[in-house]
Design an enzyme around this catalytic site. Structure first.
Site, short mmCIF file in Angstrom:
data_model
loop_
_atom_site.label_atom_id
_atom_site.label_comp_id
_atom_site.label_asym_id
_atom_site.label_seq_id
_atom_site.Cartn_x
_atom_site.Cartn_y
_atom_site.Cartn_z
N CYS A 1 0.85 -1.19 0.00
CA CYS A 1 0.00 0.00 0.00
C CYS A 1 0.89 1.24 0.00
O CYS A 1 1.91 1.30 0.69
CB CYS A 1 -0.97 -0.01 1.18
N GLU A 2 0.51 2.20 -0.83
CA GLU A 2 1.37 3.36 -1.00
C GLU A 2 1.28 4.34 0.17
O GLU A 2 2.06 5.27 0.26
CB GLU A 2 1.07 4.08 -2.32
N HIS A 3 0.33 4.12 1.06
CA HIS A 3 0.20 5.03 2.20
C HIS A 3 1.10 4.63 3.37
O HIS A 3 1.53 5.47 4.14
CB HIS A 3 -1.26 5.07 2.68
N HIS A 4 1.34 3.32 3.52
CA HIS A 4 2.12 2.85 4.67
C HIS A 4 3.29 1.97 4.28
O HIS A 4 4.04 1.53 5.15
CB HIS A 4 1.21 2.07 5.63
N GLN B 1 -5.67 -0.36 -3.58
CA GLN B 1 -6.41 -1.49 -4.16
C GLN B 1 -7.32 -1.06 -5.31
O GLN B 1 -7.43 -1.75 -6.32
CB GLN B 1 -7.24 -2.16 -3.06
N HIS C 1 -5.37 -6.04 4.20
CA HIS C 1 -4.36 -4.97 4.27
C HIS C 1 -3.67 -5.01 5.63
O HIS C 1 -4.32 -4.83 6.66
CB HIS C 1 -5.04 -3.60 4.08
N CYS D 1 -1.86 -2.84 6.85
CA CYS D 1 -1.94 -1.54 7.53
C CYS D 1 -3.23 -1.41 8.33
O CYS D 1 -3.31 -0.61 9.26
CB CYS D 1 -1.77 -0.38 6.54
ZN LIG Z 1 -2.12 1.37 4.02
#
Ligand SMILES: [Zn+2]
Length: 215
Positions: free
Chosen positions: A99-102, A140, A168, A170
């Site tokens: 995931c590009e956020h975490h 996703q 996920h 995260c």
């Molecule tokens: Zn994430």
């Protein structure tokens, strides 16, 4: 200062044999992992961590190799003219993404269906298309749309349906800490969008037990 230090180090970029493209810069990644370990309060010099920057750099390069894969190169020679015009389904394709956020993994299964328009793609190429987009920093929803739109345009398919089911880390390891939540996303294009019957047939077929299941 740290940045300059990193730039001065040798550029250990590796040629991708097949695609002729560059892969991630392992040297820079290694230096950054060492800095990250320091920032976390660790001692990068202790025994257990000595090779960690190298391992993490290689693992990250592997997990993001999709940036250096070319879809046209992948599909080269794998499209076949055919009169078959019924739905083609490839389901339960395992994938692992970040995931590009975490920068934490999300993983699960992709189900793909399409209605051919005078040509089909070799079945083994569909999981490889999934991998090409999964092995990048992703969300996703975008992963789902990219797989669908690629198949639609490269095959000129009459319709494409993609469903992604994922867990996920995260969400599981931090934040809401929901361990059993599965996120489902879908992208329906062409006939899969305009014809409810086609969409339903696809959804029914991907829900059915796998080949060899007792049900
Ligand atoms: Zn994430």
């Amino acid at each position: 200062m740290a940045k300059q230090g990193i730039r001065r180090r040798g550029q250990q970029q590796v040629e991708d044999v097949k695609g002729g493209r560059r892969t991630a810069n392992l040297d820079v990644l290694q230096s950054l992992v060492t800095e990250m370990l320091l920032a976390l309060g660790e001692k990068p010099g202790r025994n257990g961590l000595l090779k960690t920057p190298e391992r993490v750099a290689k693992a990250l390069a592997f997990m993001t190799q999709g940036y250096h894969r070319d879809i046209d190169h992948l599909l080269n020679g794998a499209l076949f003219p055919i009169e078959y015009d019924e739905m083609v389904i490839v389901k339960d394709i395992d994938f692992f993404s970040l995931c590009e956020h975490h920068l934490l993994p999300f993983y699960g299964r992709v189900h793909v269906g399409y209605l051919p328009n005078k040509k089909v793609v070799g079945l083994s190429k569909i999981p490889r298309i999934v991998d090409t987009f999964a092995r990048r920093l992703q969300v996703q929803e975008r992963l789902t749309v990219q797989i669908a739109e690629t198949l639609k345009s490269k095959l000129n398919a009459r319709g494409v349906g993609v469903v992604v089911e994922a867990r996920h880390l995260c969400m599981m390891m931090r934040g809401v800490e929901k361990q059993n939540t599965i996120a489902v996303s879908s992208s329906m294009l062409g006939a899969f969008r305009s014809q409810p019957q086609t969409r339903l047939e696809f959804l029914k077929l991907i829900r059915r037990g796998s080949v060899g299941d007792s049900d």
